[in-house]
Design an enzyme around this catalytic site. Structure first.
Site, PDB file in Angstrom:
ATOM      1  CG  ASP A  22      -1.839   1.215   1.262  1.00  0.00           C
ATOM      2  OD1 ASP A  22      -1.611   2.160   0.470  1.00  0.00           O
ATOM      3  OD2 ASP A  22      -2.778   1.224   2.083  1.00  0.00           O
ATOM      4  CG  HIS A 137      -4.814  12.197  10.632  1.00  0.00           C
ATOM      5  ND1 HIS A 137      -5.008  13.502  10.249  1.00  0.00           N
ATOM      6  CD2 HIS A 137      -3.510  11.910  10.343  1.00  0.00           C
ATOM      7  CE1 HIS A 137      -3.872  13.974   9.745  1.00  0.00           C
ATOM      8  NE2 HIS A 137      -2.950  13.034   9.801  1.00  0.00           N
ATOM      9  CG  ASP A 174       1.602  15.540  11.778  1.00  0.00           C
ATOM     10  OD1 ASP A 174       2.161  14.491  12.139  1.00  0.00           O
ATOM     11  OD2 ASP A 174       1.068  15.684  10.650  1.00  0.00           O
ATOM     12  CG  HIS A 176      -0.531  15.011   7.425  1.00  0.00           C
ATOM     13  ND1 HIS A 176       0.610  14.358   7.829  1.00  0.00           N
ATOM     14  CD2 HIS A 176      -0.643  14.826   6.094  1.00  0.00           C
ATOM     15  CE1 HIS A 176       1.174  13.779   6.770  1.00  0.00           C
ATOM     16  NE2 HIS A 176       0.431  14.053   5.704  1.00  0.00           N
ATOM     17  CG  ASP A 267       4.221  14.762   9.289  1.00  0.00           C
ATOM     18  OD1 ASP A 267       4.173  15.735  10.079  1.00  0.00           O
ATOM     19  OD2 ASP A 267       3.295  13.934   9.176  1.00  0.00           O
ATOM     20  CE1 TYR A 307       4.514   8.642   8.965  1.00  0.00           C
ATOM     21  CE2 TYR A 307       4.186  10.917   8.264  1.00  0.00           C
ATOM     22  CZ  TYR A 307       3.758   9.806   8.958  1.00  0.00           C
ATOM     23  OH  TYR A 307       2.588   9.853   9.665  1.00  0.00           O
TER      24      TYR A 307
HETATM   25  C1  X5A Z   1      -0.012  10.886  11.460  1.00  0.00           C
HETATM   26  C2  X5A Z   1       0.227  11.235  10.035  1.00  0.00           C
HETATM   27  C3  X5A Z   1      -0.479  11.005   7.734  1.00  0.00           C
HETATM   28  C4  X5A Z   1      -1.369  10.223   6.839  1.00  0.00           C
HETATM   29  C5  X5A Z   1      -1.087  10.545   5.390  1.00  0.00           C
HETATM   30  C6  X5A Z   1      -1.965   9.797   4.431  1.00  0.00           C
HETATM   31  N1  X5A Z   1      -0.628  10.706   9.130  1.00  0.00           N
HETATM   32  N2  X5A Z   1      -1.733  10.173   3.080  1.00  0.00           N
HETATM   33  O1  X5A Z   1       1.168  11.913   9.713  1.00  0.00           O
HETATM   34 ZN    ZN Z   2       1.395  13.962   9.679  1.00  0.00          ZN
END
Ligand code: X5A
Ligand code: ZN
Length: 624
Positions: A22, A137, A174, A176, A267, A307
Site C-alpha cells: 500500500d 487523525h 505535524d 497534516h 513530517d 517519515y
Molecule cells: C499521522 C500522520 C499522515 C497520513 C497521510 C496519508 N498521518 N496520506 O502523519
Molecule cells: Zn502527519
C-alpha cells in the site's frame, strides 16, 4: 515548579507493521520509533530523562473520545487474518491494521496518559512520549491517516476530568491537519486547538474544506480552533516562527493554558516525503522553547507523524534536549517569511480578530477576494488578493435553494454562480471589501447575486453592465439602478428611471472614457448612493482594459468601496488589471490625453439633458 523531563517509550510499540502493498501507508514503519530512540541514546539524552513506563489505556479512557462500536471494531482486528485485516483497513482512509495494532494503540493511549499524570502530579516538569500508532487523525467512529485512537484528544479529555483543568492548549505541529482533534473540541472553549498544515488550497490530504483558516470553532467554541493552512510547500524556519509570533503565541498567552499538549509530528520537518517542508531540526527546539514559557512549563509532547528517519530522529532529539533546558541551537536560514506564509497568517488573524483582544485592534482586513476559473493564473494576481476556491455542494445549496433553482439546471451555470456567490457573500459579510468573479454566464449569475443582495437586506445596488448583456430584472422599485454601457443602440426596452443605456462607440484611436465616467456615470452613481456596486463585464464591450480599471477605481468612492466585478470572459489581463485597481496596488495608465469622438460626446450631452432632473449631480449649468 517541578523539575525533570519524562521520556516514555516501549519497543513493544514497534511490533506492528504494514503486511501488504500500500504505497500510501508504507511510510509508517516501526523504524520511526527505533531510530528516534537510538538517536536519543546516541546524544545521551535518554539517561538524562526520567523513564516512565507505559501502560495500556483502558476502555473507559478510550471511550472519552471514541464510540464503543468503534472500539469493538478495533478490538476485533486482533484475531484477524491478513485478508480480513485488509478488508477492515479499506473501510478507512489511509489506514492499515495488523494483529498487534490494537495492543499498540492501547499502549499509545496509555503512554500519553502516563505522561499527563507525570506532569500533572509534579513528578516531572515536562516530557515526551514516543508512540505508535499516531492519533490526531482518528475520530469518534473512525481510524484515519495511520491513526487508531486519538491519543492527544483522549489526554485532553482525561486531564479535564481527572485534574479539573479548564484550559488546555493543543499545539499540532505535524504537517497534516489533525481533523480528528478539531472535531472533538470544535464546540469546546476549554481546549484551544492550533494546527498548521500543508493545505495547498484543499489539494493536499485530507482534502478538507474545514482545514482552512476560517474554521474557527463552533458555538461556544468559536475562536478556540486555529488553523494555519500552508498553501505552498517549502515552508521553513522563518515561516514557522512567524506563525508562532503572529498567531499562536499571542493567542496562547491571552488564553493562559494550564497544560500544553503537543501533537508532535515531524513530517513538517526538512526532508519529509509527506510534508515537503524545509524546517530544520533546530526549529523544533525553538518551537518547544516558546511553548515552555506557558502553562508553568507543563508540556507533554506526543509523537504523531514524521517519515524521514534522519530528520525525524534529529528533531525528536532537539525537542527533548530543549525540554531538558539545554541552551538553544542557532536557527538557520534567512529570517524572512515567504509571501504565501504571510498571506495565511494574515487570513487566520483576520478570521480570529473577533475572538482575541491581541488581534482585535491591528489586523488589516483582506481587501479583495477573487474567484477565477483558471487557478493556475492565481499567481498573476496581486498577492494581497485572496483567491477563492469553489464552495462545496452543501454551501452552494444553502444559497441556491433559497431561490427558484430553475435557472441553474446546467452545470456550467452552477459553477459560475458558485464563483460569484462565494465572493459576493464575503463582501456582504464584510470579510473582504471587494471582489472579482469570473463567470461563464454573467447575466444569470448577476441576477442571482442581486437577489442574494436583497435577501441580505441591501436597499440600493448600482449595477453597471459593460458590453452586450440581457438581464431580466425588475427595475421598478429602485432597488437596482442599471447602467448599460454598450456599443449597440438599445431599442428602448424599458422606461424605468432606473435603467440607463449609455451608447458608447468603440474608437480605438481616441476612446476617451473620462468624459463618460466623470460627466455622466459618477454623477448618477453619487446621486443614487448605492450600498453596493456590481460591475458586470460582458461580451462586445466598448471599453478597453484601462477604461474598465479606471471606472472601477473611481467607483470605490461609493458604497464604502464595496464592489463586486463579474467578468464573463476569462481574460487574465483584464482580471489582473481590475484586481490591481481594487487592491490599489497601481492605477491604470492612460498615456496621453485623447479627446473622445464627437458622437460619444454628444451621447453624454443628450443623456445629461434628459436625466438631470432625476439625478441632480449631473447639473453643471444654471441654464438647463
Ligand atoms: C499521522 C500522520 C499522515 C497520513 C497521510 C496519508 N498521518 N496520506 O502523519
Ligand atoms: Zn502527519
Amino acid at each position: 515548579m517541578a523539575s525533570g523531563t519524562a521520556l516514555i517509550y516501549d519497543d513493544e510499540m514497534t511490533s506492528y507493521k504494514l503486511l501488504w502493498d500500500d504505497p500510501e501507508c508504507d511510510i509508517e514503519v516501526p523504524e520511526r520509533l527505533l531510530s528516534s530512540y537510538e538517536q536519543l541514546k546516541h546524544y545521551h539524552l535518554v539517561e538524562r530523562c526520567i523513564h516512565v513506563p507505559v501502560r495500556e489505556g483502558t476502555e473507559e479512557e478510550i471511550m472519552l473520545v471514541h464510540s464503543s462500536e468503534y472500539l469493538e471494531v478495533v478490538k476485533s482486528t486482533q484475531t484477524m487474518n491478513e485478508e480480513e485485516l485488509q478488508r477492515v483497513s479499506e473501510n478507512y482512509d489511509a489506514v492499515y491494521f495488523h494483529p498487534n495494532t490494537y495492543r499498540c494503540a492501547k499502549l499509545a493511549v496509555g503512554a500519553t496518559l502516563q505522561l499527563v499524570d507525570s506532569v500533572m502530579s509534579g513528578k516531572v516538569r515536562n516530557g515526551m512520549a514516543l508512540v505508535r500508532p499516531p492519533g490526531h487523525h482518528s475520530q469518534r467512529n473512525a481510524a484515519n491517516g495511520f491513526c487508531v485512537f486519538n491519543n492527544v484528544a483522549i489526554a485532553a479529555q482525561y486531564a479535564k476530568r481527572r485534574y479539573g483543568l479548564q484550559r488546555i492548549l493543543i499545539v499540532d505541529w505535524d504537517v497534516h491537519h489533525g481533523q480528528g482533534i478539531q472535531y472533538v473540541f470544535e464546540e469546546d472553549p476549554s481546549v484551544l486547538y492550533y494546527s498548521w498544515h500543508r493545505y495547498e488550497h484543499q489539494q493536499f490530504w485530507p482534502l478538507l474544506r474545514e482545514s482552512d483558516y476560517d474554521a474557527v470553532g463552533q458555538g461556544k467554541g468559536k475562536g478556540f480552533n486555529l488553523n494555519v493552512p500552508w498553501n505552498k510547500v517549502g515552508m521553513g524556519n522563518s515561516d514557522y516562527l512567524a506563525a508562532f509570533f503572529h498567531v499562536l503565541l499571542p493567542v496562547a498567552f491571552e488564553f493562559v493554558p494550564e497544560l500544553i499538549l503537543v501533537s508532535s509530528g515531524y513530517d513538517s520537518g526538512i526532508g519529509d516525503p509527506e510534508g515537503q517542508m524545509n524546517a530544520t531540526p533546530e526549529c523544533f527546539a525553538h518551537l518547544t522553547h516558546f511553548l515552555m514559557q506557558l502553562a508553568n512549563g507543563r508540556l507533554c509532547a506526543v509523537l504523531e507523524g514524521g517519515y524521514h528517519l534522519k530528520s525525524l530522529s534529529e528533531s525528536v532529539c532537539m525537542t527533548v534536549k530543549t525540554l531538558l533546558r539545554d541552551p538553544l541551537p542557532q536557527i538557520s536560514g534567512e529570517m524572512a517569511p515567504c509571501l504565501s506564509a504571510i498571506e495565511s497568517i494574515q487570513n487566520v488573524r483576520g478570521a480570529h480578530k473577533p475572538y482575541w483582544k491581541c488581534l482585535m485592534y491591528e489586523v488589516p482586513p483582506v481587501k479583495t477576494a477573487a474567484a477565477i476559473v483558471s487557478k493556475a493564473d492565481a499567481h498573476l494576481l496581486p498577492v494581497s488578493v485572496q483567491v477563492e476556491m469553489e464552495m462545496n455542494a452543501q454551501e452552494l445549496n444553502t444559497f441556491v435553494s433559497a431561490f427558484d433553482a430553475e435557472l441553474v439546471k446546467e452545470e456550467k451555470a452552477l459553477l459560475s454562480l458558485q464563483n460569484v456567490l462565494a465572493v459576493l457573500d464575503k463582501i456582504l459579510k464584510k470579510k473582504v471589501c471587494s471582489g472579482i468573479a469570473e463567470s461563464s454566464v454573467a447575466s444569470v449569475s448577476t441576477t442571482f447575486a442581486l437577489k442574494h443582495c436583497f435577501d441580505f437586506g441591501l436597499q440600493r445596488v448600482l449595477c453597471i453592465v459593460i458590453g452586450d448583456m440581457d438581464l431580466e430584472l425588475d427595475l421598478d422599485d429602485g432597488k437596482i439602478l442599471l447602467m448599460n454601457i454598450c456599443q449597440k443602440q438599445q431599442t428602448e426596452k424599458t422606461n424605468s428611471k432606473y435603467y440607463i443605456s449609455l451608447n458608447w462607440k468603440e474608437d480605438a484611436e481616441r476612446n476617451n472614457f473620462f468624459c463618460a465616467v466623470l460627466g455622466f456615470i459618477l454623477p448618477v452613481a453619487y446621486s443614487y448612493q448605492p450600498d453596493l456596486v456590481i460591475i458586470v463585464i460582458g461580451p462586445n464591450r466598448s471599453l478597453g482594459v484601462n477604461g474598465i480599471s479606471l471606472l472601477t477605481c473611481l467607483l470605490q468612492g461609493l458604497a464604502e468601496s464595496q464592489i463586486l466585478v463579474v467578468i464573463q470572459d476569462t481574460e487574465i489581463k483584464l482580471v489582473q488589471s481590475v484586481a490591481k485597481a481594487l487592491s490599489g496596488v497601481s492605477t491604470p495608465d492612460f498615456g496621453a490625453y485623447a479627446p473622445a469622438s464627437q458622437e460619444n460626446v454628444l451621447e453624454i450631452k443628450r443623456l445629461r439633458d434628459q436625466l438631470q432632473q432625476e439625478w441632480k449631480m449631473l447639473r453643471c449649468s444654471v441654464r438647463d
